[in-house]
Write an enzyme that holds these catalytic residues in place. Structure first.
Site, PDB file in Angstrom:
ATOM      1  N   LYS A 118      11.291   9.543  20.744  1.00 25.14           N
ATOM      2  CA  LYS A 118       9.975  10.123  20.506  1.00 25.14           C
ATOM      3  C   LYS A 118       8.934   9.268  21.223  1.00 25.14           C
ATOM      4  O   LYS A 118       8.717   8.108  20.873  1.00 25.14           O
ATOM      5  CB  LYS A 118       9.647  10.173  19.015  1.00 25.14           C
ATOM      6  CG  LYS A 118      10.313  11.308  18.249  1.00 25.14           C
ATOM      7  CD  LYS A 118      11.777  11.127  18.068  1.00 25.14           C
ATOM      8  CE  LYS A 118      12.366  12.186  17.149  1.00 25.14           C
ATOM      9  NZ  LYS A 118      13.837  12.080  17.087  1.00 25.14           N
ATOM     10  N   GLU A 125      10.167  11.515   7.320  1.00 18.14           N
ATOM     11  CA  GLU A 125       8.897  11.395   6.605  1.00 18.14           C
ATOM     12  C   GLU A 125       9.181  11.080   5.133  1.00 18.14           C
ATOM     13  O   GLU A 125      10.112  11.640   4.546  1.00 18.14           O
ATOM     14  CB  GLU A 125       8.109  12.710   6.673  1.00 18.14           C
ATOM     15  CG  GLU A 125       8.014  13.325   8.057  1.00 18.14           C
ATOM     16  CD  GLU A 125       7.072  12.587   8.983  1.00 18.14           C
ATOM     17  OE1 GLU A 125       6.263  11.779   8.472  1.00 18.14           O
ATOM     18  OE2 GLU A 125       7.136  12.824  10.194  1.00 18.14           O
ATOM     19  N   ASP A 181       5.856   9.363  21.105  1.00 15.68           N
ATOM     20  CA  ASP A 181       4.791   8.882  20.220  1.00 15.68           C
ATOM     21  C   ASP A 181       4.937   7.389  19.981  1.00 15.68           C
ATOM     22  O   ASP A 181       3.945   6.652  19.927  1.00 15.68           O
ATOM     23  CB  ASP A 181       4.871   9.582  18.854  1.00 15.68           C
ATOM     24  CG  ASP A 181       4.258  10.966  18.869  1.00 15.68           C
ATOM     25  OD1 ASP A 181       3.464  11.247  19.766  1.00 15.68           O
ATOM     26  OD2 ASP A 181       4.590  11.752  17.968  1.00 15.68           O
ATOM     27  N   HIS A 218       0.857  -1.188   0.000  1.00 16.74           N
ATOM     28  CA  HIS A 218       0.000   0.000   0.000  1.00 16.74           C
ATOM     29  C   HIS A 218       0.893   1.239   0.000  1.00 16.74           C
ATOM     30  O   HIS A 218       1.937   1.259   0.664  1.00 16.74           O
ATOM     31  CB  HIS A 218      -0.902  -0.012   1.240  1.00 16.74           C
ATOM     32  CG  HIS A 218      -1.884   1.112   1.269  1.00 16.74           C
ATOM     33  ND1 HIS A 218      -1.539   2.398   1.650  1.00 16.74           N
ATOM     34  CD2 HIS A 218      -3.212   1.153   0.973  1.00 16.74           C
ATOM     35  CE1 HIS A 218      -2.599   3.172   1.592  1.00 16.74           C
ATOM     36  NE2 HIS A 218      -3.623   2.442   1.171  1.00 16.74           N
ATOM     37  N   LYS A 253      -5.705  -4.393   0.320  1.00 20.60           N
ATOM     38  CA  LYS A 253      -6.408  -3.957   1.527  1.00 20.60           C
ATOM     39  C   LYS A 253      -7.394  -5.047   1.931  1.00 20.60           C
ATOM     40  O   LYS A 253      -7.912  -5.774   1.078  1.00 20.60           O
ATOM     41  CB  LYS A 253      -7.169  -2.647   1.287  1.00 20.60           C
ATOM     42  CG  LYS A 253      -6.300  -1.486   0.851  1.00 20.60           C
ATOM     43  CD  LYS A 253      -7.116  -0.235   0.572  1.00 20.60           C
ATOM     44  CE  LYS A 253      -7.562   0.446   1.850  1.00 20.60           C
ATOM     45  NZ  LYS A 253      -8.169   1.782   1.587  1.00 20.60           N
ATOM     46  N   ASP A 301       0.952   4.132   1.461  1.00 22.14           N
ATOM     47  CA  ASP A 301       1.335   4.669   2.768  1.00 22.14           C
ATOM     48  C   ASP A 301       2.308   3.743   3.488  1.00 22.14           C
ATOM     49  O   ASP A 301       3.213   4.196   4.200  1.00 22.14           O
ATOM     50  CB  ASP A 301       0.101   4.885   3.642  1.00 22.14           C
ATOM     51  CG  ASP A 301      -0.827   5.966   3.094  1.00 22.14           C
ATOM     52  OD1 ASP A 301      -0.316   6.877   2.412  1.00 22.14           O
ATOM     53  OD2 ASP A 301      -2.041   5.882   3.337  1.00 22.14           O
ATOM     54  N   LYS A 302       2.131   2.448   3.287  1.00 26.41           N
ATOM     55  CA  LYS A 302       3.022   1.489   3.947  1.00 26.41           C
ATOM     56  C   LYS A 302       4.393   1.439   3.286  1.00 26.41           C
ATOM     57  O   LYS A 302       5.401   1.169   3.946  1.00 26.41           O
ATOM     58  CB  LYS A 302       2.374   0.103   3.958  1.00 26.41           C
ATOM     59  CG  LYS A 302       1.328  -0.056   5.037  1.00 26.41           C
ATOM     60  CD  LYS A 302       1.979  -0.024   6.387  1.00 26.41           C
ATOM     61  CE  LYS A 302       1.085   0.574   7.437  1.00 26.41           C
ATOM     62  NZ  LYS A 302       1.803   0.978   8.636  1.00 26.41           N
ATOM     63  N   ARG A 350       0.087   7.704   7.823  1.00 23.05           N
ATOM     64  CA  ARG A 350      -1.345   7.879   7.555  1.00 23.05           C
ATOM     65  C   ARG A 350      -2.170   6.644   7.915  1.00 23.05           C
ATOM     66  O   ARG A 350      -3.385   6.648   7.697  1.00 23.05           O
ATOM     67  CB  ARG A 350      -1.578   8.228   6.078  1.00 23.05           C
ATOM     68  CG  ARG A 350      -1.220   9.655   5.754  1.00 23.05           C
ATOM     69  CD  ARG A 350      -1.948  10.166   4.539  1.00 23.05           C
ATOM     70  NE  ARG A 350      -1.653   9.421   3.324  1.00 23.05           N
ATOM     71  CZ  ARG A 350      -1.836   9.909   2.104  1.00 23.05           C
ATOM     72  NH1 ARG A 350      -2.322  11.134   1.950  1.00 23.05           N
ATOM     73  NH2 ARG A 350      -1.541   9.194   1.042  1.00 23.05           N
ATOM     74  N   LYS A 351      -1.559   5.612   8.438  1.00 25.90           N
ATOM     75  CA  LYS A 351      -2.302   4.398   8.772  1.00 25.90           C
ATOM     76  C   LYS A 351      -2.151   4.055  10.255  1.00 25.90           C
ATOM     77  O   LYS A 351      -1.886   2.921  10.636  1.00 25.90           O
ATOM     78  CB  LYS A 351      -1.820   3.238   7.887  1.00 25.90           C
ATOM     79  CG  LYS A 351      -2.257   3.376   6.434  1.00 25.90           C
ATOM     80  CD  LYS A 351      -3.757   3.253   6.295  1.00 25.90           C
ATOM     81  CE  LYS A 351      -4.230   3.475   4.864  1.00 25.90           C
ATOM     82  NZ  LYS A 351      -4.227   4.892   4.472  1.00 25.90           N
ATOM     83  N   GLU A 375      14.521  15.274  10.015  1.00 28.78           N
ATOM     84  CA  GLU A 375      15.651  15.700  10.821  1.00 28.78           C
ATOM     85  C   GLU A 375      16.383  14.473  11.361  1.00 28.78           C
ATOM     86  O   GLU A 375      15.786  13.411  11.537  1.00 28.78           O
ATOM     87  CB  GLU A 375      15.188  16.558  11.997  1.00 28.78           C
ATOM     88  CG  GLU A 375      14.366  17.781  11.616  1.00 28.78           C
ATOM     89  CD  GLU A 375      12.919  17.443  11.296  1.00 28.78           C
ATOM     90  OE1 GLU A 375      12.448  17.873  10.215  1.00 28.78           O
ATOM     91  OE2 GLU A 375      12.282  16.740  12.086  1.00 28.78           O
ATOM     92  N   LYS A 416      10.411   7.359  13.339  1.00 26.90           N
ATOM     93  CA  LYS A 416      10.820   8.015  14.578  1.00 26.90           C
ATOM     94  C   LYS A 416      11.691   7.092  15.423  1.00 26.90           C
ATOM     95  O   LYS A 416      11.350   5.922  15.632  1.00 26.90           O
ATOM     96  CB  LYS A 416       9.592   8.420  15.387  1.00 26.90           C
ATOM     97  CG  LYS A 416       8.695   9.417  14.672  1.00 26.90           C
ATOM     98  CD  LYS A 416       7.448   9.715  15.468  1.00 26.90           C
ATOM     99  CE  LYS A 416       6.545  10.683  14.708  1.00 26.90           C
ATOM    100  NZ  LYS A 416       5.283  10.942  15.433  1.00 26.90           N
ATOM    101  N   PHE A 475      -8.198  -3.985 -10.573  1.00 26.06           N
ATOM    102  CA  PHE A 475      -7.236  -3.335  -9.672  1.00 26.06           C
ATOM    103  C   PHE A 475      -5.841  -3.666 -10.198  1.00 26.06           C
ATOM    104  O   PHE A 475      -5.078  -4.386  -9.587  1.00 26.06           O
ATOM    105  CB  PHE A 475      -7.429  -3.834  -8.239  1.00 26.06           C
ATOM    106  CG  PHE A 475      -6.582  -3.138  -7.204  1.00 26.06           C
ATOM    107  CD1 PHE A 475      -5.780  -2.046  -7.494  1.00 26.06           C
ATOM    108  CD2 PHE A 475      -6.596  -3.598  -5.888  1.00 26.06           C
ATOM    109  CE1 PHE A 475      -5.009  -1.427  -6.528  1.00 26.06           C
ATOM    110  CE2 PHE A 475      -5.824  -2.990  -4.907  1.00 26.06           C
ATOM    111  CZ  PHE A 475      -5.030  -1.905  -5.230  1.00 26.06           C
ATOM    112  N   ASP A 515      -1.888   5.778  -6.366  1.00 29.11           N
ATOM    113  CA  ASP A 515      -2.294   6.715  -5.316  1.00 29.11           C
ATOM    114  C   ASP A 515      -1.047   7.104  -4.529  1.00 29.11           C
ATOM    115  O   ASP A 515      -0.239   6.237  -4.170  1.00 29.11           O
ATOM    116  CB  ASP A 515      -3.312   6.039  -4.392  1.00 29.11           C
ATOM    117  CG  ASP A 515      -3.991   7.011  -3.456  1.00 29.11           C
ATOM    118  OD1 ASP A 515      -3.779   8.225  -3.594  1.00 29.11           O
ATOM    119  OD2 ASP A 515      -4.720   6.540  -2.563  1.00 29.11           O
ATOM    120  N   ALA A 516      -0.874   8.373  -4.246  1.00 27.05           N
ATOM    121  CA  ALA A 516       0.300   8.821  -3.500  1.00 27.05           C
ATOM    122  C   ALA A 516       0.280   8.279  -2.078  1.00 27.05           C
ATOM    123  O   ALA A 516      -0.786   8.048  -1.492  1.00 27.05           O
ATOM    124  CB  ALA A 516       0.364  10.351  -3.473  1.00 27.05           C
TER     125      ALA A 516
END
Length: 397
Positions: A280, A52, A282, A17, A176, A19-20, A255-256, A65, A276, A241, A249-250
């Site tokens: 961090k 990122e 997060d 995917h 998906k 994003d992955k 985002r997941k 960074e 990260k 597909f 798709d970008a």
């Protein structure tokens, strides 16, 4: 009173995917910094990465960074990104590991942020940012994960293994899944809806053709008896597909986050994990919260456990710890909040040392969930261990 009969849905996405793909590249770069630090004999606690990635048709942009070994060159970063894309399986005209243009826009970490982590006047290191993090566990599956997200991951993981092995050469990397689980009397008992959208490399395949390929893997992934005559299937519901991945798709790192955690069955603090380093919170505190929640449920102290931790930049200790046992607990929640602070140091440094997080273990986390996985021999997924059970029980005596 809690509902006992209902349906709940979670989704998963494959490593292909868009994003992955970005999550994978970002975490490969985190791992690269740790590997280079180890080669140079550098203290891994000095590594800082916030990376990122954006990908689209034959284009990859890496920004963020860092602080760490000077041996990490743009050439090594680009090579790591290409290796990741190749391993995922992209050798297509619109997105090819060899042909994609890779642009690197990484720069040094802000001195103001570094100050908060390195000392900030504290005896211990401070948190790299403020924020809230959640961990969750429940007894719905042996891995103490919610059933909908766990089985959505399993479906795609099995299809990925079949594709990678060459058993299903007509499948592409992008996919998906979505599983709607029926609960009766509070127990997960059946799949009422199944969605699988899978990229295919043969342009002439129909939805029926793809269903014929994927259905055996779906049935193998789900518990026996979960697929019934009432289960509704949706396989490539729009039809073809063929164009998939970043060409279709970008993609973007982070985002997941619901796919990465509990599929919506528990709260999420909002911060993404991938790209990260573990200074961090997060990432590291979310891992710690899952670790503690899983050990609480494994200790049979509750059937469900949600834990929230909160931090402020430059401050070592968590500002708060909140536990919700959802009415299933065998111990008072305030007491448990005190005990968990005793059995594990919850400063950023304490978490990293307890879970051994300052290592190149992150690229493998980026697909099929950060939670509900088996701990690796070399330290990956250490937050999935159940080695605090005895300590928690002893502290309760």
């Amino acid at each position: 009173m809690a509902r006992r009969n209902y349906q709940f849905t979670s989704e998963s996405v494959s490593e292909g995917h868009p994003d992955k793909v970005c999550d994978r590249i970002s975490d490969e770069i985190v791992d690269l910094f740790y590997r280079e630090a180890d080669l140079l004999g550098m203290d891994p606690r000095q590594v800082r990465v916030a990376c990122e990635t954006l990908c689209t048709t034959n284009r990859v942009i890496i920004a963020g960074e860092y602080r760490g070994p000077g041996s990490v060159t743009h050439e090594k970063i680009e090579a790591a990104a290409r290796r990741a894309i190749k391993d995922i399986g992209y050798e297509q005209i619109g997105f090819h590991w060899r042909d994609a243009r890779v642009e690197i826009l990484l720069h040094g970490q802000s001195a103001d942020i570094a100050k908060g982590v390195d000392a900030a006047g504290n005896k211990d290191e401070g948190a790299g940012d403020q924020g809230i993090m959640f961990g969750y566990a429940c007894d719905e599956t042996p891995e103490l994960m919610p059933a909908p997200i766990y089985y959505a991951h399993r479906i795609l993981h099995q299809l990925s293994e079949a594709r990678r092995s060459g058993k299903e050469p007509r499948l592409g990397p992008d996919a998906k899944s979505q599983v709607t689980v029926e609960y009766r009397s509070g127990k997960a008992v059946a799949a009422s809806q199944i969605v699988v959208s899978h990229q295919h490399l043969d342009e002439d395949l129909t939805s029926d053709d793809v269903r014929e390929i994927v259905e055996p893997y779906v049935k193998k992934a789900l518990p026996k008896g979960w697929i019934t005559k009432n289960t509704q299937w949706h396989v490539n519901p729009t039809g073809k597909f063929f164009i998939g991945g970043p060409d279709g798709d970008a993609g973007l790192t982070g985002r997941k986050i619901i796919v990465d955690t509990y599929g919506g069955a528990a709260p999420h603090g909002g911060g993404a994990f991938s790209g990260k380093d573990p200074t961090k919170v997060d990432r590291s505190a979310a891992y710690a919260a899952r670790y503690l929640a899983k050990n609480v449920v494994a200790a049979k102290l509750a059937k469900r456990c949600t834990i929230q931790l909160s931090y402020a930049i430059g401050v070592s200790e968590p500002l708060s710890i909140f536990i919700n046992l959802h009415g299933t607990g065998k111990v008072e929640e305030r007491r448990l909040e005190k005990i968990l602070r005793e059995v594990m140091v919850l400063s950023p440094r304490g978490i990293r040392e307890h879970l051994k997080l300052s290592r190149p273990i992150y690229a493998r986390t980026t697909a099929y969930g950060h939670f509900g996985r088996s701990p690796d021999m070399d330290g990956g997924f250490s937050w999935e261990k159940k080695d605090l059970v005895d300590d928690i029980r002893l502290a309760l005596r």
